[in-house]
Design an enzyme around this catalytic site. Structure first.
Site, PDB file in Angstrom:
ATOM      1  CD1 TRP A 361       0.318  -0.554  -8.481  1.00 17.73           C
ATOM      2  CD2 TRP A 361      -1.563  -1.348  -7.054  1.00 17.73           C
ATOM      3  NE1 TRP A 361       0.994  -0.079  -7.260  1.00 17.73           N
ATOM      4  CE2 TRP A 361      -0.235  -0.955  -6.771  1.00 17.73           C
ATOM      5  CE3 TRP A 361      -2.323  -2.441  -6.509  1.00 17.73           C
ATOM      6  CZ2 TRP A 361      -0.544  -1.110  -4.508  1.00 17.73           C
ATOM      7  CZ3 TRP A 361      -2.326  -2.049  -5.864  1.00 17.73           C
ATOM      8  CH2 TRP A 361      -1.759  -2.151  -4.288  1.00 17.73           C
ATOM      9  CG  ASP A 362       0.644   4.070  -8.449  1.00 21.47           C
ATOM     10  OD1 ASP A 362       1.390   2.202  -8.599  1.00 21.47           O
ATOM     11  OD2 ASP A 362       1.656   4.826  -7.599  1.00 21.47           O
ATOM     12  CD  GLU A 488       6.865  -2.690  -5.451  1.00 18.76           C
ATOM     13  OE1 GLU A 488       7.967  -2.493  -6.041  1.00 18.76           O
ATOM     14  OE2 GLU A 488       6.427  -2.873  -7.066  1.00 18.76           O
ATOM     15  CE  LYS A 592       8.300  -0.622  -2.069  1.00 21.48           C
ATOM     16  NZ  LYS A 592       8.481  -0.664  -4.058  1.00 21.48           N
ATOM     17  CD  GLN A 593       3.345  -1.481  -2.052  1.00 15.75           C
ATOM     18  OE1 GLN A 593       4.821  -1.434  -2.369  1.00 15.75           O
ATOM     19  NE2 GLN A 593       3.174  -0.556  -2.533  1.00 15.75           N
TER      20      GLN A 593
HETATM   21  C1  BGC Z   1       5.396   0.912  -4.968  1.00 18.73           C
HETATM   22  C2  BGC Z   1       4.268   0.420  -6.566  1.00 18.73           C
HETATM   23  C3  BGC Z   1       3.907   1.320  -7.174  1.00 18.73           C
HETATM   24  C4  BGC Z   1       4.710   2.153  -7.350  1.00 18.73           C
HETATM   25  C5  BGC Z   1       4.711   3.813  -8.068  1.00 18.73           C
HETATM   26  C6  BGC Z   1       6.410   1.701  -5.305  1.00 18.73           C
HETATM   27  O1  BGC Z   1       7.531   2.478  -4.939  1.00 18.73           O
HETATM   28  O2  BGC Z   1       5.493   0.031  -4.180  1.00 18.73           O
HETATM   29  O3  BGC Z   1       3.152  -0.303  -5.192  1.00 18.73           O
HETATM   30  O4  BGC Z   1       3.008   1.290  -8.302  1.00 18.73           O
HETATM   31  O5  BGC Z   1       5.950   2.914  -6.021  1.00 18.73           O
HETATM   32  O6  BGC Z   1       3.480   4.740  -7.298  1.00 18.73           O
END
Ligand code: BGC
Length: 780
Positions: A361-362, A488, A592-593
């Site tokens: 989704w980035d 996550e 986490k984010q």
């Molecule tokens: C993140 C995801 C991201 C992926 C690729 C993961 O560590 O939690 O949101 O899409 O890395 O960058």
């Protein structure tokens, strides 16, 4: 403040003044050149030493079985991994009778410069061989932004003091030996010598190799042509075998004389075209590039970048590091997307093999916003790629017992490659990111053709997914249960606020698009009842809220969970996922984010200022930023909540992620989303850019250290320039008919002849929020 910088701070380039072999792999990522179709890591010309050799073609991958300890329904069975294709960068050099290898002899000087305006990587070095022969080598490399198959190198050698015999071997090399990886041995096996030979050719100064992957059946052709300039007596010969094609150039140089080789390399791949067709394709690309030669390519590159910078540059007054970093970021994001042309834009672009070369989704959530306002053509291409994968997404959705399309969490060619479904398939929010990108792109460009051909269908199929994934409860509220949001460290949760709000926008956007395009809607089988059901679901979308605390819940019940033991977590235990079981992370309050905080950026209108402040204060002490996608979002929302200095620190983290290797994994490739996030932090954070319906709104406000911020945006055929100072913001329409925008809530109409000046109000004042111990961003 930042120690051990590997690169000098300059506004328009990234320069490394000495070679440090310990960080060679990192520098190969930083110095990677790409156009989204061809990617060359910044490997040294002579091929060795290297950190990670890397030549990639967007979309070229190999398949391998995905391992599971226990079987389960609907698990993806086949993985996809980017492969290192035929390397056209190699130019080996023999000096008298010793190989030019920086691990031997004495390196007098070595400088590499990534020139962001010229779009080239330059290298100048002086070396004394173990036998005492001194030479100077100068090389310049580019991956063409105008001729997508082409990369080129100009390579020059001269003796420093004495007559020297030199031999240059310009090569195409396939199946290079790669450093050992730790991952799954079956995946590793698929990647050992991934290409089977089909044809090798070397005649005169022309070389060609054609190979094919074993399982994915993709044919890869690479060809090279050369111009050689040297003193009288310079001679050439060529030869090839299955995996190497080589032009050898021999010369004896007197001091003052030079041997120069210009190498043009053409790349092509296909899953359908025949071997002769692929050979012809790369030969034709070479013929086209040879017309203007190296000089022509270099000139086109400069023109393309002049145009890009006139549309996209961001000027930052008061912080030279951020100034450099944002241009570095813009350059790499452009490289990742410029000519990807209906292929995925991977999380690492084409700068390394990290994340197996997968796109997440980035792309839609982080990369495309920047490109929408600076290089919109590439956004249409990226979304057309998603559109081209609709069949796989529909199939996946059906397999999951759902309607519409379920886009994969990670993929190269379109099918799901995530072997961990709680943070893979369950992260359905990727679908809303696709829809949001479609809406942003069509609203910002008015590209009707795209909307009819791809946009409406993407919105309809994702809306169908949401409608079938969620349900109305007895009260009529619409819930989306058992999904994973952006954070996550929580999984399979009910009513993730970010997901629900994004799904709501998606459902409404689909209904509106069908109203605008009734014929298209009819073709897609959408009737009034279906679009009414979308609107009903959107109107009834449930958003969990904790009344006692006065904050929105990240998902239902989140604020009731036990808090993570932050005080008992040591600094070396981050990232948490490598030191604690997911089981424990999932049942505690630890983020986490940015997740709820991300919702306050992407669904900004849903949250009033009071809630932005309260929610931010609540989630900030829980957010550990174990993902590089977090800092930029926290910057945007911190700025909105008036925490300008904190926003500034987060901007620094996003901006320097790769230049400072903050997560210690730049060696695997650049963090393209975080790079794009640098722009987002500046433009959406301190510029306060927001989309309110079809109107762009700004809420500029600078942190103390920045004296000025200026950026340009493309919008509906217009070019808007925004310049922000400590007390005033100026909006200038550089081209196009008058445009209405908002400045801190008030409507402003901008015309080309008269810039509009507005006062910047004081930001709201709230107590500074805290981060978990050891997780505050570095103070700038
Ligand atoms: C993140 C995801 C991201 C992926 C690729 C993961 O560590 O939690 O949101 O899409 O890395 O960058």
């Amino acid at each position: 403040m930042i120690s051990d910088r590997s690169y000098t701070v300059e506004p328009w380039c990234v320069r490394e003044t000495a070679l440090n072999l310990d960080v060679l792999a990192q520098s190969e990522s930083v110095f990677a050149l790409s156009n989204g179709h061809v990617g060359w890591r910044g490997n040294l010309d002579e091929g060795e030493p290297h950190g990670l050799p890397g030549s990639y073609l967007g979309g070229v991958h190999e398949l391998h079985p995905l391992p599971y300890a226990e079987a389960g329904y609907g698990y993806p069975e086949s993985g996809q991994t980017v492969i290192n294709v035929t390397n056209g960068k190699v130019l080996r050099l023999l000096v008298d009778d010793e190989p030019f290898d920086l691990r031997y002899g004495r390196l007098v000087s070595h400088e590499r410069t990534l020139d962001l305006r010229r779009g080239v990587l330059e290298r100048v070095c002086e070396w004394i061989s173990p036998a005492g022969t001194a030479i100077r080598v100068r090389s310049t490399r580019l991956v063409s932004l105008t001729q997508r198959a082409i990369a080129a190198v100009s390579y020059e050698v001269e003796p420093v003091e004495a007559r020297t015999r030199v031999v240059i071997q310009s090569e195409l090399v396939t199946n290079e030996q790669l450093p050992e990886t730790k991952g799954d041995p079956r995946a590793a096996k698929a990647l050992q010598s991934p290409l089977e030979p089909e044809e090798d050719f070397a005649v005169g100064r022309r070389l060609r190799l054609v190979h094919r992957t074993r399982r994915s059946g993709l044919r890869v052709a690479v060809a090279a042509d050369h111009v050689v300039e040297g003193p009288e007596g310079t001679s050439t010969s060529s030869e090839s075998n299955e995996d190497v094609a080589r032009l050898t150039v021999t010369s004896v140089l007197e001091p003052g004389e030079r041997l120069r080789v210009e190498k043009l390399v053409a790349h092509g791949w296909s899953g359908t075209r025949s071997k002769p067709a692929m050979s012809d394709q790369v030969e034709a690309a070479l013929a086209a590039a040879s017309v203007g030669g190296w000089a022509g390519l270099a000139e086109e590159q400069r023109e393309t970048l002049d145009d890009f910078w006139s549309r996209a540059d961001v000027e930052v007054g008061g912080d030279e590091e951020i100034q450099q970093a944002v241009r570095f970021a813009l350059f790499h994001v452009l490289q990742a997307g410029a000519r990807a042309e209906q292929r995925a834009i991977p999380a690492k672009g084409l700068t390394g093999s990290g994340y197996d070369g997968h796109a997440f989704w980035d792309t839609e959530a982080f990369v495309l916003p920047l490109l929408t306002y600076t290089a919109p053509e590439s956004v249409a291409e990226a979304l057309r790629w998603r559109h081209s994968t609709l069949d796989a997404a529909r199939e996946r959705s059906a397999q999951l017992g759902l309607r519409g399309a379920a886009f994969p969490w990670r993929t190269i060619e379109g099918s799901e490659c995530s072997a961990y479904w709680p943070a893979g398939t369950a992260a359905f929010h990727v679908n809303a990111a696709v829809a949001d990108a479609v809406v942003r792109y069509t609203a910002s460009t008015g590209d009707e053709q795209f909307e009819r051909e791809a946009g409406v269908e993407l919105l309809v199929e994702t809306a169908r997914l949401w409608r079938s994934l969620g349900h109305h409860d007895h009260r009529g509220d619409f819930h989306i249960d058992g999904v994973t949001g952006p954070d996550e460290y929580s999984a399979i949760a009910d009513d993730n606020t970010y997901t629900n709000l994004m799904a709501r926008q998606n459902l409404l956007a689909a209904a509106e698009a069908c109203e605008r395009h009734p014929d298209r809607a009819a073709q897609l089988g959408v009737d009034d009842e279906e679009s009414a059901a979308w609107r009903d679901a959107a109107d009834a979308m449930y958003v969990p809220y904790n009344r006692e605390l006065g904050v929105h819940e990240q998902h239902e019940g989140f604020t009731r969970h036990q808090r993570w033991d932050f005080a008992g977590t040591r600094p070396d235990q981050y990232p948490l996922m490598l030191h604690f079981p997911y089981f424990d992370l999932y049942r505690k309050q630890v983020v986490k984010q940015a997740d709820l905080v991300l919702a306050m950026y992407t669904c900004a209108g849903f949250f009033d200022e009071e809630h932005v402040a309260r929610n931010f204060a609540y989630y900030e002490p829980l957010t550990v930023r174990d993902s590089s996608l977090s800092a930029c979002v926290q910057a945007v929302v911190a700025a909105r909540a008036g925490h300008l200095e904190l926003a500034y620190d987060y901007t620094g983290e996003a901006a320097l992620m790769d230049l400072e290797d903050l997560e210690h994994n730049t060696r695997d490739g650049l963090h393209i989303a975080s790079l794009a996030g640098t722009w987002t932090a500046l433009v959406a954070g301190f510029g306060g850019l927001r989309r309110e319906g079809d109107v762009l709104s700004f809420a500029p406000c600078l942190p103390e250290r920045l004296s000025r911020l200026a950026f340009n945006l493309q919008l509906l055929g217009r070019r808007l320039r925004v310049e922000i100072g400590p007390d005033k913001a100026t909006y200038t329409l550089l081209s196009g008919p008058p445009l209405t925008i908002r400045h801190h809530g008030t409507q402003v109409t901008v015309r080309t002849e008269s810039p509009v000046l507005r006062t910047v109000p004081q930001p709201p004042a709230h107590p500074a929020p805290e981060q978990p111990p050891h997780r505050s961003p570095i103070r700038r």
